[in-house]
Design an enzyme around this catalytic site. Structure first.
Site, PDB file in Angstrom:
ATOM      1  N   PRO A   1      -4.384  -2.530  -1.065  1.00 22.97           N
ATOM      2  CA  PRO A   1      -4.428  -3.052  -2.462  1.00 22.97           C
ATOM      3  C   PRO A   1      -5.642  -3.749  -2.980  1.00 22.97           C
ATOM      4  O   PRO A   1      -6.425  -4.362  -2.197  1.00 22.97           O
ATOM      5  CB  PRO A   1      -3.286  -4.072  -2.294  1.00 22.97           C
ATOM      6  CG  PRO A   1      -3.414  -4.618  -0.712  1.00 22.97           C
ATOM      7  CD  PRO A   1      -3.972  -3.413  -0.007  1.00 22.97           C
ATOM      8  N   GLU A   2      -5.741  -3.313  -4.229  1.00 26.66           N
ATOM      9  CA  GLU A   2      -6.770  -3.909  -4.846  1.00 26.66           C
ATOM     10  C   GLU A   2      -6.710  -5.253  -5.511  1.00 26.66           C
ATOM     11  O   GLU A   2      -5.405  -5.671  -5.427  1.00 26.66           O
ATOM     12  CB  GLU A   2      -7.439  -3.013  -5.963  1.00 26.66           C
ATOM     13  CG  GLU A   2      -7.777  -1.498  -5.577  1.00 26.66           C
ATOM     14  CD  GLU A   2      -9.501  -1.454  -5.493  1.00 26.66           C
ATOM     15  OE1 GLU A   2      -9.940  -2.709  -5.642  1.00 26.66           O
ATOM     16  OE2 GLU A   2      -9.764  -0.577  -5.004  1.00 26.66           O
TER      17      GLU A   2
ATOM     18  N   HIS B   1      11.119  -2.822   9.261  1.00 26.23           N
ATOM     19  CA  HIS B   1       9.868  -3.215   8.857  1.00 26.23           C
ATOM     20  C   HIS B   1       9.817  -4.609   8.098  1.00 26.23           C
ATOM     21  O   HIS B   1       8.662  -5.061   7.848  1.00 26.23           O
ATOM     22  CB  HIS B   1       9.053  -2.205   8.146  1.00 26.23           C
ATOM     23  CG  HIS B   1       8.994  -0.717   8.687  1.00 26.23           C
ATOM     24  ND1 HIS B   1       8.567  -0.699  10.229  1.00 26.23           N
ATOM     25  CD2 HIS B   1       9.341   0.307   8.471  1.00 26.23           C
ATOM     26  CE1 HIS B   1       8.387   0.491  10.411  1.00 26.23           C
ATOM     27  NE2 HIS B   1       9.060   1.198   9.569  1.00 26.23           N
TER      28      HIS B   1
ATOM     29  N   ARG C   1       2.944  -0.516   8.786  1.00 23.33           N
ATOM     30  CA  ARG C   1       1.851  -0.301   9.370  1.00 23.33           C
ATOM     31  C   ARG C   1       1.357  -1.356  10.080  1.00 23.33           C
ATOM     32  O   ARG C   1       0.188  -1.147  10.973  1.00 23.33           O
ATOM     33  CB  ARG C   1       0.675   0.444   8.461  1.00 23.33           C
ATOM     34  CG  ARG C   1       1.340   2.144   8.241  1.00 23.33           C
ATOM     35  CD  ARG C   1       0.090   2.685   7.153  1.00 23.33           C
ATOM     36  NE  ARG C   1      -1.033   3.182   7.878  1.00 23.33           N
ATOM     37  CZ  ARG C   1      -2.128   3.591   7.487  1.00 23.33           C
ATOM     38  NH1 ARG C   1      -1.998   3.867   5.951  1.00 23.33           N
ATOM     39  NH2 ARG C   1      -3.187   3.884   7.979  1.00 23.33           N
TER      40      ARG C   1
END
Ligand SMILES: [Zn+2]
Length: 297
Positions: free
Chosen positions: A2-3, A104, A127
């Site tokens: 993410p930015e 998750h 992840r």
């Protein structure tokens, strides 16, 4: 990854629920994410109130009444969702499709948001490159995550003057200087490409050329500071609007990436008014740079 605008949007989306809430309990469903959770993670948070939620670079920071700061990083695929009696939403869910599989869901904060209302903030990360830790507030500035971070690109600290000071005498390409996290924290590849294009500045220009011999900002330095802030604010606004529109829970929004002017547009016509250039790609420090060789110099 993410930015910064996405992390800022997540912060703004979580704040109304998280800030002022009491953490009743925490479900920590694994011993680790990217790193191990700190000792007694859940018990150090239980019973505490969240005094404030803020952001530094791409870290989300929740100041807890105990004096600890809950530091949260989204990694590659981390996301939050907020659930209460009436609402489910995923703040900041505008750039990537987010995972909804409960297997998750690694951390669940059970909150009391008022005397009669409860909510849950759930961290999902398929992840597991994200992480969370607890750092006592007085140790934050000296902590390895934070001590070398440069200035925040949002807000009034970033100006032509500060760019002139940061870049004075620097021989590195302008793009590399802008991505140097020790100078400016959290500015990523996409937004540097966009801000340079808006400013008509070549990514390969020597960074020190934005500073005059007397140490003052050039006109281009002033423009670049404005364009960096505008580029980020535009992205945050796009995330914010997708947040408001986000009544469906399917998560695939992605408004802002369609509005990049130069990023990922190799071979397309430059969108600058009157420019006949074609967007080109070059590789700097192993990262793709998109620019217009005609109007950026
Ligand atoms: Zn152009």
């Amino acid at each position: 990854m993410p930015e910064l605008p996405e992390v800022e949007t997540v912060k703004r989306g979580l704040a109304p629920t998280f800030e002022g809430a009491k953490i009743v309990s925490v479900d920590q469903n694994r011993p680790d994410l990217r790193f191990a959770f700190p000792d007694r993670f859940a018990s150090r948070l239980a019973g505490q109130r969240v005094a404030a939620l803020s952001r530094r670079s791409k870290y989300l920071l929740a100041d807890i009444d105990s004096g600890d700061v809950l530091v949260m990083h989204l990694g590659m695929s981390g996301s939050f969702r907020v659930e209460n009696d009436s609402v489910q939403h995923a703040p900041g869910d505008f750039a990537h499709e987010r995972n909804k599989d409960p297997k998750h869901d690694h951390v669940v904060f059970h909150l009391e948001t008022s005397e009669s209302a409860t909510a849950r903030i759930i961290y999902n990360d398929p992840r597991r490159f994200g992480f969370m830790t607890l750092i006592p507030r007085p140790q934050m500035d000296e902590h390895a995550y934070f001590k070398d971070l440069g200035m925040e690109p949002l807000g009034n600290d970033l100006s032509g003057e500060t760019l002139a000071r940061l870049f004075a005498g620097r021989k590195s390409p302008l793009k590399a200087a802008l991505l140097n996290q020790k100078l400016i924290a959290g500015l990523g590849n996409i937004y540097v490409c966009e801000a340079l294009w808006r400013s008509g500045l070549s990514p390969e220009r020597v960074a020190g050329t934005l500073t005059t011999t007397s140490g003052k900002p050039t006109k281009k330095a002033e423009e670049l500071a404005i364009h960096i802030r505008e580029t980020l604010h535009d992205a945050i606004r796009a995330g914010g609007s997708s947040l408001r529109d986000h009544t469906k829970a399917d998560g695939t929004l992605g408004y802002f990436q369609h509005s990049f002017a130069v990023y990922d547009r190799e071979g397309e016509a430059c969108r600058k008014k009157g420019c006949k250039g074609t967007i080109a790609r070059l590789v700097q420090s192993n990262r793709s740079t998109f620019h217009c060789p005609v109007c950026q110099s």
